[in-house]
Design an enzyme around this catalytic site. Structure first.
Site, PDB file in Angstrom:
ATOM      1  N   GLY A  52      49.191  15.234 -21.638  1.00  0.00           N
ATOM      2  CA  GLY A  52      50.817  14.766 -21.617  1.00  0.00           C
ATOM      3  C   GLY A  52      51.825  15.135 -20.774  1.00  0.00           C
ATOM      4  CD  GLU A 106      53.113  20.823 -25.466  1.00  0.00           C
ATOM      5  OE1 GLU A 106      52.972  19.785 -24.748  1.00  0.00           O
ATOM      6  OE2 GLU A 106      52.353  21.219 -26.339  1.00  0.00           O
ATOM      7  CG  ASP A 107      53.756  15.957 -24.018  1.00  0.00           C
ATOM      8  OD1 ASP A 107      53.611  16.854 -24.540  1.00  0.00           O
ATOM      9  OD2 ASP A 107      52.718  14.767 -23.918  1.00  0.00           O
ATOM     10  CG  ASP A 110      55.706  15.322 -33.632  1.00  0.00           C
ATOM     11  OD1 ASP A 110      56.997  15.117 -33.947  1.00  0.00           O
ATOM     12  OD2 ASP A 110      54.754  14.948 -33.890  1.00  0.00           O
ATOM     13  CE  LYS A 138      58.433  12.707 -31.343  1.00  0.00           C
ATOM     14  NZ  LYS A 138      57.321  12.265 -32.061  1.00  0.00           N
ATOM     15  CG  PHE A 159      54.591   7.539 -31.320  1.00  0.00           C
ATOM     16  CD1 PHE A 159      53.887   8.683 -31.503  1.00  0.00           C
ATOM     17  CD2 PHE A 159      54.266   6.525 -30.717  1.00  0.00           C
ATOM     18  CE1 PHE A 159      52.649   8.863 -30.687  1.00  0.00           C
ATOM     19  CE2 PHE A 159      52.844   6.612 -29.647  1.00  0.00           C
ATOM     20  CZ  PHE A 159      52.448   7.837 -29.750  1.00  0.00           C
ATOM     21  CB  VAL A 160      58.860   8.640 -27.293  1.00  0.00           C
ATOM     22  CG1 VAL A 160      60.082   8.523 -28.138  1.00  0.00           C
ATOM     23  CG2 VAL A 160      58.308  10.178 -27.591  1.00  0.00           C
ATOM     24  CG  ASP A 166      48.370   9.485 -25.130  1.00  0.00           C
ATOM     25  OD1 ASP A 166      48.992  10.345 -25.402  1.00  0.00           O
ATOM     26  OD2 ASP A 166      47.315   8.742 -25.885  1.00  0.00           O
ATOM     27  NE  ARG A 172      47.405  10.262 -21.168  1.00  0.00           N
ATOM     28  CZ  ARG A 172      47.681  11.007 -22.357  1.00  0.00           C
ATOM     29  NH1 ARG A 172      48.904  11.804 -22.349  1.00  0.00           N
ATOM     30  NH2 ARG A 172      46.691  11.539 -23.038  1.00  0.00           N
TER      31      ARG A 172
HETATM   32  P1  IMP Z   1      52.905  18.906 -32.194  1.00  0.00           P
HETATM   33  O1  IMP Z   1      51.671  19.952 -32.163  1.00  0.00           O
HETATM   34  O2  IMP Z   1      52.945  18.411 -33.519  1.00  0.00           O
HETATM   35  O3  IMP Z   1      54.106  19.740 -31.682  1.00  0.00           O
HETATM   36  O4  IMP Z   1      52.573  17.872 -31.182  1.00  0.00           O
HETATM   37  C1  IMP Z   1      52.481  18.053 -29.863  1.00  0.00           C
HETATM   38  C2  IMP Z   1      51.598  17.240 -29.012  1.00  0.00           C
HETATM   39  O5  IMP Z   1      51.660  15.679 -29.775  1.00  0.00           O
HETATM   40  C3  IMP Z   1      52.407  16.745 -28.003  1.00  0.00           C
HETATM   41  O6  IMP Z   1      52.016  17.649 -26.869  1.00  0.00           O
HETATM   42  C4  IMP Z   1      52.015  15.361 -27.606  1.00  0.00           C
HETATM   43  O7  IMP Z   1      50.889  15.317 -26.719  1.00  0.00           O
HETATM   44  C5  IMP Z   1      51.676  14.871 -28.918  1.00  0.00           C
HETATM   45  N1  IMP Z   1      52.677  13.964 -29.379  1.00  0.00           N
HETATM   46  C6  IMP Z   1      53.909  14.252 -30.391  1.00  0.00           C
HETATM   47  N2  IMP Z   1      54.575  13.564 -30.435  1.00  0.00           N
HETATM   48  C7  IMP Z   1      54.300  12.511 -29.700  1.00  0.00           C
HETATM   49  C8  IMP Z   1      55.152  11.318 -29.391  1.00  0.00           C
HETATM   50  O8  IMP Z   1      56.085  10.773 -29.963  1.00  0.00           O
HETATM   51  N3  IMP Z   1      54.449  10.433 -28.461  1.00  0.00           N
HETATM   52  C9  IMP Z   1      53.157  10.736 -28.033  1.00  0.00           C
HETATM   53  N4  IMP Z   1      52.615  11.784 -27.971  1.00  0.00           N
HETATM   54  C10 IMP Z   1      53.146  12.827 -29.120  1.00  0.00           C
HETATM   55 MG    MG Z   2      50.996  17.167 -25.001  1.00  0.00          MG
END
Ligand code: IMP
Ligand code: MG
Length: 185
Positions: A52, A106-107, A110, A138, A159-160, A166, A172
């Site tokens: 990402g 990081e992108d 979440d 977020k 969700f984005v 992606d 992407r």
């Molecule tokens: P986390 O571990 O729940 O914080 O999620 C992190 C990873 O999940 C990010 O690096 C993204 O690759 C993916 N992710 C989380 N939210 C989104 C979203 O809204 N769209 C697309 N990918 C997401």
């Molecule tokens: Mg990621």
């Protein structure tokens, strides 16, 4: 003239523009200025989280004027639009982290699970410190106690896609960031 595509459909999901390429570019410019001032440790190592963050990292790092190095890690925790609640390290890093300032790129943050996992993983290399730079955050979706050091945009827990992010590997390449339409109505 380019035509601005404000809504798109991937499989059966509809998405609309949430952050434009111009907004992203402007924010990245000021983030880079801030990092160039605040990164005072010698030769920091940017650890880019694939897939990402590849577009964000490419745009941001070309604006970083202090000497630095780049490494990549690949982890996976997502299946479609929902976190699977599992993190798997797929590609690790080979650099020696001892006494280095590591900046995770990081992108999006979440639930914070990936970041928690990465922090633990990178700590094993005894770095001087670990900071986190994320394009999107977020805060309302957080389930783990993590605080990114630098954030591009704080967003609602929708969700984005686009700009590296992606939906099942699609989207992407979109220059703007899109949000799933029904989630914001
Ligand atoms: P986390 O571990 O729940 O914080 O999620 C992190 C990873 O999940 C990010 O690096 C993204 O690759 C993916 N992710 C989380 N939210 C989104 C979203 O809204 N769209 C697309 N990918 C997401
Ligand atoms: Mg990621």
């Amino acid at each position: 003239m380019f035509e601005v595509m404000s809504t798109i459909k991937i499989n059966s999901k509809h998405f609309e523009v949430y952050l434009t390429a111009a907004q992203i570019e402007e924010r990245i410019k000021s983030l880079a200025q801030q990092l160039n001032k605040e990164l005072t440790t010698e030769n920091p190592l940017f650890v880019v989280v694939l897939n990402g963050a590849y577009i964000f990292a490419a745009d941001l790092l070309r604006k970083i004027t202090i000497p630095h190095e780049v490494a990549f890690v690949k982890i996976s925790s997502y299946d479609g639009t929902k976190s699977t609640g599992m993190v798997k390290n797929v590609i690790g890093i080979t650099q020696n982290l001892q006494n280095r300032h590591v900046v995770i790129v990081e992108d999006i943050v979440d639930t914070g699970q990936s970041l928690t996992y990465l922090n633990q993983y990178l700590k094993e290399g005894n770095p001087l410190k670990i900071s986190t730079l994320t394009l999107l955050f977020k805060p309302k979706a957080l389930l783990h106690k993590v605080t990114p050091t630098w954030v591009g945009f704080e967003i609602e827990p929708h969700f984005v896609i686009g700009y590296g992010l992606d939906y099942n590997e699609a989207g992407r390449n979109l220059p703007d960031i899109y949000v799933e339409s029904e989630k914001i109505k």
